[in-house]
Write an enzyme that holds these catalytic residues in place. Structure first.
Site, short mmCIF file in Angstrom:
data_model
loop_
_atom_site.label_atom_id
_atom_site.label_comp_id
_atom_site.label_asym_id
_atom_site.label_seq_id
_atom_site.Cartn_x
_atom_site.Cartn_y
_atom_site.Cartn_z
N ASP A 1 8.17 -8.57 7.37
CA ASP A 1 8.42 -7.55 7.22
C ASP A 1 8.70 -7.77 5.62
OD1 ASP A 1 8.32 -5.12 6.92
OD2 ASP A 1 11.13 -5.01 7.59
N TYR B 1 10.32 -6.95 1.72
CA TYR B 1 10.98 -6.04 0.85
C TYR B 1 10.92 -5.33 -0.45
CZ TYR B 1 16.21 -5.66 -0.24
OH TYR B 1 16.66 -4.98 -0.54
N HIS C 1 13.84 0.62 -3.97
CA HIS C 1 14.39 0.70 -2.21
C HIS C 1 15.49 -0.38 -2.51
CE1 HIS C 1 15.58 0.25 1.76
NE2 HIS C 1 14.92 -0.73 1.76
N ARG D 1 26.87 -2.84 -3.36
CA ARG D 1 27.29 -4.28 -5.01
C ARG D 1 27.26 -3.20 -5.79
NH1 ARG D 1 22.92 -6.86 -2.11
NH2 ARG D 1 22.21 -6.26 -4.25
N GLU E 1 12.37 2.74 8.47
CA GLU E 1 11.94 2.73 7.27
C GLU E 1 10.94 3.02 7.35
OE1 GLU E 1 15.04 -0.89 5.98
OE2 GLU E 1 12.91 -1.10 6.69
N GLU F 1 7.05 2.30 6.07
CA GLU F 1 6.61 1.54 5.53
C GLU F 1 4.58 1.62 5.75
OE1 GLU F 1 7.77 -2.40 6.71
OE2 GLU F 1 10.26 -1.89 6.73
N ASP G 1 10.30 0.31 10.55
CA ASP G 1 10.48 -0.92 11.22
C ASP G 1 12.35 -0.50 11.61
OD1 ASP G 1 12.22 -2.86 11.41
OD2 ASP G 1 12.32 -3.10 9.24
N ARG H 1 21.85 -0.27 11.51
CA ARG H 1 22.39 -0.66 9.49
C ARG H 1 23.95 -1.47 10.09
NH1 ARG H 1 17.88 -1.14 6.72
NH2 ARG H 1 17.31 1.19 6.25
N GLN I 1 22.63 -5.13 11.60
CA GLN I 1 22.71 -5.44 10.63
C GLN I 1 23.57 -5.72 9.83
OE1 GLN I 1 19.40 -3.24 8.71
NE2 GLN I 1 19.20 -4.82 7.12
N TYR J 1 23.81 -9.85 9.44
CA TYR J 1 22.79 -10.31 8.21
C TYR J 1 23.22 -11.54 7.70
CZ TYR J 1 23.77 -8.88 3.72
OH TYR J 1 24.50 -8.11 2.60
N LYS K 1 17.40 -4.93 13.66
CA LYS K 1 16.09 -4.86 13.42
C LYS K 1 14.49 -4.89 14.63
CE LYS K 1 15.70 -4.32 8.95
NZ LYS K 1 15.38 -3.10 7.88
N THR L 1 9.88 -2.02 16.56
CA THR L 1 8.60 -1.40 14.92
C THR L 1 7.81 -0.58 15.58
OG1 THR L 1 9.73 -3.78 14.19
CG2 THR L 1 7.32 -2.13 13.39
N THR M 1 10.39 -0.77 3.21
CA THR M 1 10.70 0.64 2.58
C THR M 1 9.45 0.69 1.09
OG1 THR M 1 12.76 0.52 3.97
CG2 THR M 1 12.35 2.13 2.21
N GLU N 1 19.13 5.47 1.90
CA GLU N 1 18.95 5.57 0.11
C GLU N 1 19.00 7.45 0.28
OE1 GLU N 1 16.13 3.60 -1.49
OE2 GLU N 1 15.60 2.72 0.55
#
Length: 406
Positions: free
Chosen positions: A121, A123, A128, A137, A194, A196, A228, A232, A235, A239, A248, A252, A341, A355
């Site tokens: 998968d 990104y 996104h 951040r 997600e 996709e 997907d 969260r 994760q 991660y 994840k 799927t 995504t 999001e």
């Protein structure tokens, strides 16, 4: 050149006309144990193996109970079989022989169409990745330093790829909120989606031999839709430093129909302008880029919450394949790699709840008056998509649906 028309009435002006002809695997209530390769045409599923026999050109590739042998056969075989199906469905002389082989879509049970060999998968949406960077951040550069130099991805779990309609059991794992001193274990409180697009590999490659971008069409059989599912909170805790794992790998979902790459020739577009020059093995500016104009729609409990545009994806499927094999990693028949995504620049085009709700701060409002920050038990998510075809026709992808169970 005008596209030929089918003798089947429901295929006229349908997103599943002869310009599309996606493949799947189905069974019926009358013979639940017999899985057959089917081709979607209008409101019906055509028994592909039976059609070949009726046309006098039986094919072992179409008589299988999975798309695996067809995927492995390679592009010349794919083209030959597609030409045959088109001829049989547009030539009136085949009507009587093929009509008994048409099963109404509502009477067909769809199965996972191929055995998934490996699952990767990516990104690949700048929108996104930028949104998630701003959420996690704030005040810093949203994109990581490597993001515009290579398609970032993770290696998922092939064994938990399931066909549309398969329930999704809320996963358990470790969770730790920023204010907690230690983690605890339990069901995710932040179950997400997600939206996709997935690419299905047919022709394998040799270990140690990278696949260049111009090899994309020789190795990729077709395209499907992917959800997907993502936990969260699990994760977020797990991660660092190696990336997604239990957050994840629990499920799927993929759509049951694989749209052949040939059906998407009229959907090809250039990707967005890139402000960082890619390294030569990822540089598609001198060729024919593999951006795709696919319009997606995400519905939560029947209510449309997003319309993600795949044409905005920064990295194309061809670049993702080149990156996936750049170190010499081999392809296997049945490999599935997904785009990550799909999100556009506007709020209503974001392809994940994290999001859409800005990490839960701005919940989605549903028509029944309820709101969602993340998914609740018994919620159902459906993703659909269309793309432009020849002569103004529309290509349909079907749907990928999943309901959340406790």
């Amino acid at each position: 050149m005008t596209t030929a028309r089918s003798w089947l009435a429901s295929a006229q002006d349908s997103p599943f006309g002869v310009h599309n002809l996606p493949y799947g695997v189905f069974s019926t209530a009358a013979r639940p144990g017999r899985r057959r390769i089917g081709v979607r045409i209008g409101d019906f599923v055509l028994d592909a193996g039976g059609a070949a026999r009726a046309a006098g050109v039986p094919s072992v590739l179409l008589d299988a109970d999975s798309l695996g042998p067809l995927l492995a056969a390679g592009r010349p075989a794919w083209a030959q079989i597609r030409a045959g199906l088109t001829a049989w469905l547009t030539d009136e002389t085949y009507r009587n022989a093929l009509s008994p082989l048409l099963v109404p879509v509502a009477e067909a049970t769809m199965h996972l169409p191929f055995e998934v060999a490996d699952y990767v998968d990516f990104y690949a949406s700048e929108h996104h990745a930028t949104n998630l960077g701003r959420i996690f951040r704030p005040g810093a550069e949203p994109l990581t330093p490597n993001w515009k130099h290579l398609p970032i991805g993770y290696h998922g779990r092939a064994g938990t790829v399931v066909v549309s309609g398969t329930p999704v059991v809320r996963p358990h794992g470790q969770r730790k909120a920023p204010t907690d001193a230690v983690p605890d274990f339990g069901p995710t409180r932040r179950l997400d989606i997600e939206a996709e697009v997935g690419f299905v590999v047919g022709t394998p490659s040799e270990l140690g031999t990278p696949v260049p971008m111009d090899g994309f069409a020789e190795h990729v059989f077709g395209v499907c839709l992917v959800n997907d599912w993502s936990a969260r909170d699990i994760q977020a805790w797990e991660y660092v430093p190696l990336g997604p794992f239990l957050g994840k790998s629990f499920a799927t979902s993929v759509s049951p129909w694989i749209v052949p790459l040939e059906a998407l020739e009229h959907a090809r577009v250039a990707p967005p302008a890139r402000d960082v020059e890619p390294l030569p093995y990822l540089d598609d500016r001198g060729g024919e880029p593999w951006g795709l104009d696919i319009a997606m729609e995400v519905r939560l409990n029947g209510h449309t919450v997003s319309r993600p545009p795949f044409a905005t994806m920064y990295w194309t499927g061809a670049q993702q394949l080149a990156q996936m094999t750049a170190n010499g990693a081999s392809l296997r028949t049945g490999d599935l790699f997904a785009s990550g995504t799909v999100s556009g620049p506007a709020k209503e085009t974001r392809g994940a709840l994290i999001e859409l709700t800005w990490n839960g701060e701005d919940p989605v409002k549903l028509p029944d008056g309820s709101t969602r920050a993340f998914l609740e038990n018994d919620d159902e998510v459906t993703i659909t998509a269309t793309a432009p075809g020849p002569d103004g026709a529309v290509i349909g992808f079907g749907e990928v649906t999943g309901r959340v169970l406790p």
